[in-house]
Motif scaffolding. Sequence first.
Motif, mmCIF file in Angstrom:
data_model
loop_
_atom_site.group_PDB
_atom_site.id
_atom_site.type_symbol
_atom_site.label_atom_id
_atom_site.label_comp_id
_atom_site.label_asym_id
_atom_site.label_seq_id
_atom_site.Cartn_x
_atom_site.Cartn_y
_atom_site.Cartn_z
ATOM 1 N N UNK A 189 -5.117 -1.867 1.378
ATOM 2 C CA UNK A 189 -4.165 -0.767 1.561
ATOM 3 C C UNK A 189 -2.791 -1.326 1.920
ATOM 4 N N UNK A 190 -1.741 -0.835 1.259
ATOM 5 C CA UNK A 190 -0.400 -1.272 1.636
ATOM 6 C C UNK A 190 -0.048 -0.741 3.020
ATOM 7 N N UNK A 191 0.487 -1.606 3.856
ATOM 8 C CA UNK A 191 0.811 -1.189 5.210
ATOM 9 C C UNK A 191 2.070 -1.910 5.678
ATOM 10 N N UNK A 192 2.469 -1.615 6.901
ATOM 11 C CA UNK A 192 3.668 -2.226 7.469
ATOM 12 C C UNK A 192 3.300 -2.767 8.843
ATOM 13 N N UNK A 193 3.679 -4.003 9.102
ATOM 14 C CA UNK A 193 3.368 -4.632 10.383
ATOM 15 C C UNK A 193 4.075 -3.885 11.514
ATOM 16 N N UNK A 219 -4.323 9.753 -12.114
ATOM 17 C CA UNK A 219 -5.342 9.230 -11.204
ATOM 18 C C UNK A 219 -4.716 8.830 -9.885
ATOM 19 N N UNK A 220 -5.527 8.880 -8.841
ATOM 20 C CA UNK A 220 -5.118 8.262 -7.586
ATOM 21 C C UNK A 220 -5.190 6.759 -7.763
ATOM 22 N N UNK A 221 -4.560 6.010 -6.888
ATOM 23 C CA UNK A 221 -4.574 4.553 -7.012
ATOM 24 C C UNK A 221 -5.751 4.010 -6.213
ATOM 25 N N UNK A 222 -6.586 3.197 -6.868
ATOM 26 C CA UNK A 222 -7.822 2.723 -6.239
ATOM 27 C C UNK A 222 -7.524 1.661 -5.199
ATOM 28 N N UNK A 223 -8.082 1.813 -3.994
ATOM 29 C CA UNK A 223 -7.945 0.784 -2.971
ATOM 30 C C UNK A 223 -8.891 -0.377 -3.254
ATOM 31 N N UNK A 268 5.794 0.664 -3.616
ATOM 32 C CA UNK A 268 5.315 0.864 -2.245
ATOM 33 C C UNK A 268 3.827 1.133 -2.169
ATOM 34 N N UNK A 269 3.165 1.239 -3.307
ATOM 35 C CA UNK A 269 1.761 1.649 -3.304
ATOM 36 C C UNK A 269 0.832 0.564 -3.840
ATOM 37 N N UNK A 270 1.324 -0.672 -3.946
ATOM 38 C CA UNK A 270 0.484 -1.736 -4.496
ATOM 39 C C UNK A 270 -0.577 -2.118 -3.461
ATOM 40 N N UNK A 271 -1.862 -1.884 -3.762
ATOM 41 C CA UNK A 271 -2.877 -2.178 -2.742
ATOM 42 C C UNK A 271 -3.249 -3.651 -2.680
ATOM 43 N N UNK A 272 -3.242 -4.334 -3.800
ATOM 44 C CA UNK A 272 -3.602 -5.753 -3.806
ATOM 45 C C UNK A 272 -3.016 -6.395 -5.053
#
Lengths: 739, 171
Positions: free
Chosen positions: A224-228, A647-651, A695-699
């Motif tokens: 999951x994309x996140x922010x420190x 589609x939703x973006x797959x984690x 902003x939505x790149x999971x991996x």
Amino acid sequence: MAKIQIDGTFYEVKSEKNLLDNCLALGFDIPYFCFHPAMGSIGACRLCAVKKFANADDKRGRIVMSCMEPVVEGMIISTDDPDVKAFRESILEGLMANHPHDCPVCDEGGECHLQDMTVMTGHNYRRYTFKKRTHNNQYLGPYIKHEMNRCIQCYRCVRFYRNYAGGKDLNVFGSGNRVYFGRQQDGALESEFSGNLVEVCPTGVFTDKIFNKHYARKWDLAHTPSVCQQCSLGCNIIVSERYGMIRRVMNRYNGSVNGYFICDRGRFGHEFINSPDRIKKVHLRASKASELLEVDESCTLSDFMGKKVIGIGSPGASLESNFALLNLVGKENFSHGISEAEHKLTNQSIRLLQSRKVYSPSLKEIEKSDAILVLGEDIAKTAPMMALAVRQAARSESIKLGEKLGIPEWNDYAVRELDQNHQGPDFIVTPSATKIHELVEMAGQAFAKAENPLIITGISGGNEDILDACSTIADALKKQGKKLSVSIVFPECNSVGLALLDGLTLEETEERIDGRQKAEEKIDTVIILENDLYKRASKERIDAMLKKCRQVIVIDHLMNETARQADVLLPAAAFAESAGTVVNNEGRAQRFYSAVPLTGQLKPGWSWCNDQWENLDQVVNALVDAYPVFSAIKNQMPDADFRCSNEKIARQTMRSSGRTAMNANISVSEPKPPQDNDSPLAFSMEGYKGSPPSGLIPYYWSSGWNSVQATNKYLDEPDGHVRNGGDPGVRLFDDIDKE
Amino acid sequence: MLSLIRSIFYTFLHAFHKRETQDYPEKMPYLPPRYRGRIILSRDPDGKERCVACNLCAAVCPVDCISLQAAEGDDGRRYPEFFRINFSRCIYCGLCEEACPTYAIQLIPDFEMADYNRQNMVYEKEHLLISGQGKYHGFNFYKEAGVNMGVKATGGGENENQPVDLKSLIH
Ligand code: SF4
Ligand code: SF4
Ligand code: SF4
Ligand code: SF4
Ligand code: FES
């Protein structure tokens, strides 16, 4: 720009970059080890071979290392010549001669650049039957595991650790076949950037010890994309989950913020989420004298609301959670929960950054500054990645000198030989010994020749005089036609976001609770949101304040001192379990998403404060209505209804395993995947797997590129900006500038 | 009419043929050792669990019916903390056995897996792990690998030289 011919086709390429860099930007799969987009080339591994032809008549050509090859107008090269392929394969065979038979028990396996390159070059059969060279491993501290047998001598580790990050205690020893990368003796790595070795090393020599304690393969993790949330810089991270548990944090590329690296606090500091001290259930105290006890019934905040309520937010909580509390208790009853001094300085800093006088640079722009004054802030401690950026900026003179002599920046070893550790005009100044006029004078000298002058200061070490001085210096520079950049380090991940909301200081809050001034406003209930007040003021003061409230409601995730004083304790989702927005020191609002589906009584702070709002978008809508300064967040960040090809973006990755077995011990019928109402991401392997908005790149993954090196496939060019929407985040202060 | 009589005649002849019906379960059929039936986890020649929790079987499984979690013992040895196969999903394709780098997971000629309750077809490690080596004898992964996970010291393998002494001057 130059026009060159690659495999018979003409391309426009950048002449300031080397051939390999350009080819990777164009999407060619040239294998490589030692080249790193942020660190340039040294030509150590010999894997990136291509064939170069003297002219159109030259049919034989010669093999060159593409990472050491400048591009020249009219150049003709071939990336898939049979000679080149055979050459690469033989190089790999050589590197593999001593490589151990470790993949099944190697933490790098499945995201190993060496595995990828072995497959890419086609080396698949071992001919070397002699004994393998082996190495003893070292203890490198609690974070990094060392397995030296796996080394392929690419030198990336020492180049990152020593040259790029300025570490001293990791080096290369021995020679020939015995080359060893490690410390002079066993001991914890000293650099605050040591965790990056895990990503920089293309093999499993350096692996993440924290991750190893609850290891899972990259293909099995849900990312999951996140922010420190560990400091105010807001580095982008990927948080990964398996079996409902947070497993690790890796770097997420943001070309304007952290680039390829994050600091150790960000990488290893997430384990509190799995801590036994986590508050997972509602706790209640029957009366002031009784104990705080867990309860099983679900409840809402409104069950406990008093008549006169004051809400204390936190610079460590998301914008949405703070706003929800503000919305609940009303503007005049909302407190920032920070001291008056910090409040005042923060507001003054933000006014300065919002003014057109100075520019608030991104970390990437800090790297490009050519004169820096650091005033009163120990950035190595309060903003480590900024210290790393300043370190790169300090080389600006050497790089210019190199360019003058015809040595391009990417030719890393040559430039470093040239500069002999010379550092540009950076000054570290402490304000205590410096008068304002001295400061201005000093800046005058340092900035005289600079094109991109920068002043760095901060809330913890700075003062109002420094901020005033910044204005004065900015005015002076303006006359010379230069714009001053000012970067201010704030104490927490959302200090800036919170300061853009209305709110009282901690001292004012104490006064209100005290009720001596206005008895009719005497507070009976205080709601404290994710804020350990005991860290902000003396125990006596906080004790006295909380004692005066009839009821103390705490919404938090860890059992800290403040939580222990609660009469009602509500379990909050930590950053990796909820979605929200934080604003970093540059004024960049960034969205983080929940990495694990919520279970039990856990709820995000905003959801506790308002049970009408069903998802994050509704909070953001209300926030933007009340505070238009945040409108860019609503306009520019994809909301939960956003879809990629419907589609939703797959984690999860497409190879995610165990779907029909992981819950089978509970029930053999597979449950429906948990829903995520707050984001366009899905807790599932089903969904969009292409290149989603930045902003939505999971991996990072691309066919043939399973390791972190796949990052480059998501960028407009290596070390560039993220494709498909630009670097994540929206800069709020620029918008104000435009108005 | 003629064909009718012919059919009756052939049917009558069958009464003297060798019987095809098997007396299962009273008489068990012969299945070759490489028949792909119930899955087991085997042990190495030292009697220790062979599985190193590499997750390759789980990754290759086309129906995703294997799940496990890696853990490390005090000696560094890697093993699966839990290992679960949902046999109600398994198609007995044998890909897991082929993917396994340690010969740990093996399909054996036991096909009697039917059950009235699907939940009973979820097997945990205690149901899967046998005490022997199964079909493949003599292989111990930790003797071949470079890592020291309590089986051999670094550089102590048959195909390895002693670790480099960095402080010596001679190569
Ligand atoms: S470093 Fe890569 S190739 Fe080597 S053992 Fe580990 S996963 Fe395998
Ligand atoms: S330890 Fe890793 S990064 Fe360092 S030289 Fe060896 S393979 Fe390269
Ligand atoms: S036999 Fe096939 S379906 Fe069954 S567990 Fe192995 S890989 Fe999966
Ligand atoms: S492939 Fe073999 S060693 Fe790897 S997890 Fe499966 S059973 Fe264990
Ligand atoms: S990448 Fe060019 S020599 Fe290593």
